[in-house]
Design a protein around this motif. Structure first.
Motif, PDB file in Angstrom:
ATOM      1  N   ASP A 132       0.860  -1.266  -0.284  1.00 26.24           N
ATOM      2  CA  ASP A 132      -0.001  -0.055  -0.027  1.00 26.24           C
ATOM      3  C   ASP A 132       0.856   1.382   0.045  1.00 26.24           C
ATOM      4  O   ASP A 132       0.479   2.152  -0.756  1.00 26.24           O
ATOM      5  CB  ASP A 132      -0.860   0.106   1.251  1.00 26.24           C
ATOM      6  N   ASP A 133       1.810   1.077   0.681  1.00 30.81           N
ATOM      7  CA  ASP A 133       2.857   2.132   0.765  1.00 30.81           C
ATOM      8  C   ASP A 133       4.394   2.008   0.210  1.00 30.81           C
ATOM      9  O   ASP A 133       5.117   1.137   0.913  1.00 30.81           O
ATOM     10  CB  ASP A 133       3.043   2.769   2.284  1.00 30.81           C
ATOM     11  N   PRO A 134       4.477   2.037  -0.973  1.00 29.55           N
ATOM     12  CA  PRO A 134       5.810   1.475  -1.725  1.00 29.55           C
ATOM     13  C   PRO A 134       7.020   2.419  -1.355  1.00 29.55           C
ATOM     14  O   PRO A 134       8.215   2.271  -1.727  1.00 29.55           O
ATOM     15  CB  PRO A 134       5.577   1.337  -3.131  1.00 29.55           C
ATOM     16  N   GLY A 138      12.532   0.240  -4.274  1.00 22.17           N
ATOM     17  CA  GLY A 138      12.623   0.032  -5.630  1.00 22.17           C
ATOM     18  C   GLY A 138      11.332  -0.491  -6.301  1.00 22.17           C
ATOM     19  O   GLY A 138      11.008  -1.400  -5.669  1.00 22.17           O
ATOM     20  N   ARG A 139      11.053   0.269  -7.680  1.00 24.78           N
ATOM     21  CA  ARG A 139       9.970  -0.327  -8.057  1.00 24.78           C
ATOM     22  C   ARG A 139      10.004  -1.039  -9.282  1.00 24.78           C
ATOM     23  O   ARG A 139      10.911  -1.082  -9.997  1.00 24.78           O
ATOM     24  CB  ARG A 139       9.039   1.194  -8.428  1.00 24.78           C
ATOM     25  N   GLN A 161       6.595   6.549 -12.262  1.00 23.40           N
ATOM     26  CA  GLN A 161       7.098   5.170 -11.694  1.00 23.40           C
ATOM     27  C   GLN A 161       6.646   5.388 -10.135  1.00 23.40           C
ATOM     28  O   GLN A 161       6.725   4.177  -9.490  1.00 23.40           O
ATOM     29  CB  GLN A 161       8.553   5.090 -11.862  1.00 23.40           C
ATOM     30  N   LEU A 162       6.911   6.047  -9.441  1.00 18.25           N
ATOM     31  CA  LEU A 162       6.639   6.327  -7.902  1.00 18.25           C
ATOM     32  C   LEU A 162       5.093   5.897  -7.683  1.00 18.25           C
ATOM     33  O   LEU A 162       4.869   5.623  -6.402  1.00 18.25           O
ATOM     34  CB  LEU A 162       6.863   7.759  -7.578  1.00 18.25           C
ATOM     35  N   ILE A 167       7.017  -3.601  -5.299  1.00 12.84           N
ATOM     36  CA  ILE A 167       8.459  -3.150  -5.092  1.00 12.84           C
ATOM     37  C   ILE A 167       9.353  -4.366  -4.867  1.00 12.84           C
ATOM     38  O   ILE A 167       8.887  -5.732  -4.918  1.00 12.84           O
ATOM     39  CB  ILE A 167       8.307  -2.540  -3.528  1.00 12.84           C
ATOM     40  N   ASN A 168      10.636  -3.801  -4.976  1.00 11.63           N
ATOM     41  CA  ASN A 168      11.514  -5.026  -4.919  1.00 11.63           C
ATOM     42  C   ASN A 168      11.885  -5.218  -3.624  1.00 11.63           C
ATOM     43  O   ASN A 168      12.262  -4.573  -2.794  1.00 11.63           O
ATOM     44  CB  ASN A 168      12.878  -4.424  -5.766  1.00 11.63           C
TER      45      ASN A 168
END
Ligand code: UD1
Ligand code: CA
Length: 458
Positions: A132-134, A138-139, A161-162, A167-168
């Motif tokens: 929910d909150d990345p 890293g995306r 991208q944000l 995520i990674n």
């Protein structure tokens, strides 16, 4: 069978921990974070582990002396790709490499296994998760057909991208051959001037290698620890999981949120654990055990049907079946209680072997002692085991009765059936079936006048 080499990154400083200790040595559930990662890997079988250390390297190495663990140092932390580069010479040519983080302690063996399953000549495995909150991560960038094309770090990401919430996690698996090929191609031309391991993904895609994403079972598995707050939050998550497993295996918990297991708790069934108990090291418990509130039990074995009452401390001890211990008892290392024994309030034992059916019910110290069966130790009995230089033994045979407020000056032996009168100081051996009276004889003085208050001093 494929050889697997695990590279565990643990060179970071952990600035936000504000600690002299390397971050990965901070403890979660009584064991260092690095220990948890190593244990997850070990659960999958024998394999080579390469730990990349930097800050506090010597301290980390000292804690992990194991034949299948190798340490490589990364003197300067130039980025995650640089860290893996340091491990490269130690990696076997034909291995599959899994990269893990020393500060992501709750990774599950099953997840690593699933990641390994997707690795092939033309595929690598990447552990990702949608959050929910990345923020900060890293995306994962995917193309129009949903295939992964690259990873972009937060600081290098476009506004678009944000918005990506996949995520990674940092965990990935690939062949050593591919790693050798791609790593040298990574540069530090990015917002942080670091060598990003994440750049490897785009290089793989360029070589027509498919990046297959695998997801953890829960988010906690891939949560990293950067601060003491995060460490405490992960500790709670871990304790909740442990409590759940305990209940599933047949133990009733008065409150699953008020239990701490710092190590391993092995239990039978139908046990009851009241609130605020702490278990440390390895504690083995039989069945039908009741543990009262506020007990601390460390590296001990508790038999079937035992009752441990409130506020009892047990360390490196053995408690036999059906024994009753506490409230407020303290069993120190080397205590071995037989079956049906009783150790009551304000009793301290140490290096004490207590035979079946024996009782030490109130306010006593029993140290360096061996008690036979059905011995009764009266309230306030003390074994004087220490002469200021050496420790001495107290030996009590079966059926011995020690009256209240007795001082047993060791070395001392009381043979079977021996009886000690209350208030005695026992300094010489008591033969079988005899009475020892070791106290001043009482005398009564007739017509005794009590002292009077002196009025002149008023
Ligand atoms: C990294 C990933 C990011 C991911 C995140 C997950 C990169 C470039 N970014 O970011 O995509 O979402 O982890 O938590 O990989 N370390 C070293 N040597 C170094 C740098 C780092 O050993 O030179 C170790 C750290 O001790 C830590 C781990 O590698 O255990 C991750 O490093 P960190 O700096 O925290 O990476 P992030 O910026 O969080
Ligand atoms: Ca991090």
């Amino acid at each position: 069978m494929t050889t697997i080499n695990y590279v565990i990154l643990a060179a970071g400083k952990g600035t936000r921990m504000r600690s002299a200790k390397p971050k990965v040595l901070h403890k979660l559930a009584g064991r260092s974070m690095l220990h948890h990662v190593v244990a997850a890997v070990d659960a999958l079988g024998d394999s080579k582990k390469i730990i990349v250390t930097g800050h506090g390297a010597a301290l980390v190495e000292e804690k992990f002396e194991k034949s299948d663990t190798l340490f490589v140092q990364q003197k300067e932390q130039l980025g995650t790709a640089h860290a893996v580069q340091m491990a490269l010479p130690a990696i076997c040519d034909d291995a599959v490499v899994v990269v893990l983080y020393g500060d992501v302690p709750l990774i599950l063996p099953a997840t690593i296994k699933r990641l390994l399953q997707v690795v092939g000549n033309k595929s690598i495995g990447l552990l990702t998760i949608a959050l929910d909150d990345p923020e900060g991560y890293g995306r994962i960038v995917r193309n129009s057909v949903g295939a992964i094309t690259s990873i972009v770090e937060q600081k290098d990401a476009s506004i678009e991208q944000l918005n990506i919430n996949e995520i990674n996690t940092g965990v990935l698996a690939l062949s050593a051959k591919q790693l050798r090929e791609w790593l040298p191609k990574i540069d530090n031309n990015n917002a942080q001037g670091e060598y990003y391991l994440t750049d490897l993904i785009a290089l793989a895609v360029d070589d027509d290698v498919t990046v297959i994403s695998v997801h953890p079972e829960t988010a906690a598995e891939v949560e990293g620890v950067n601060s003491r707050l995060q460490l405490s939050q992960l500790e709670r998550t871990f304790q909740r999981q442990l409590a759940l497993r305990l209940m599933e295996s047949g133990t009733t918990l008065a409150d699953p949120a008020r239990l701490d297991v710092r190590g391993e708790l092995i239990t039978g069934t139908d046990n009851f654990i009241d609130i605020n108990c702490i278990f440390e090291g390895v504690v083995t418990m039989g069945s039908n055990v009741t543990i009262g509130p506020n007990c601390c039990i460390t590296n001990s074995t508790i038999g079937d049907g035992v009752k441990i009452k409130a506020n009892t401390i047990i360390e490196e001890s053995f408690v036999g079946d059906q024994a009753i211990v506490g409230p407020f008892a303290r069993l120190r290392p080397g205590t071995k209680l037989g079956c049906d024994t009783k150790v009551g309030n304000f009793v301290e034992t140490k290096n004490a072997i207590v035979g079946d059916g024996s009782k030490i019910n109130h306010l006593s110290y029993v140290g360096d002692a061996q008690l036979g069966e059905n011995v009764n130790i009266g309230a306030g009995t003390i074994t004087c085991n220490y002469d200021g230089v050496n420790k001495h033994k107290t030996l009590l045979g079966d059926d011995v009765f020690v009256g209240s407020n007795t001082t047993l000056v060791a070395p001392i032996q009381i043979s079977q059936g021996g009886f000690v009168a209350a208030g005695s100081t026992v300094t010489t051996a008591v033969p079988a079936d005899s009475l020892a009276v070791g106290r001043a004889k009482q005398r009564n003085i007739d017509g005794w006048k009590r002292p009077m208050k002196n009025n002149r001093d008023k």
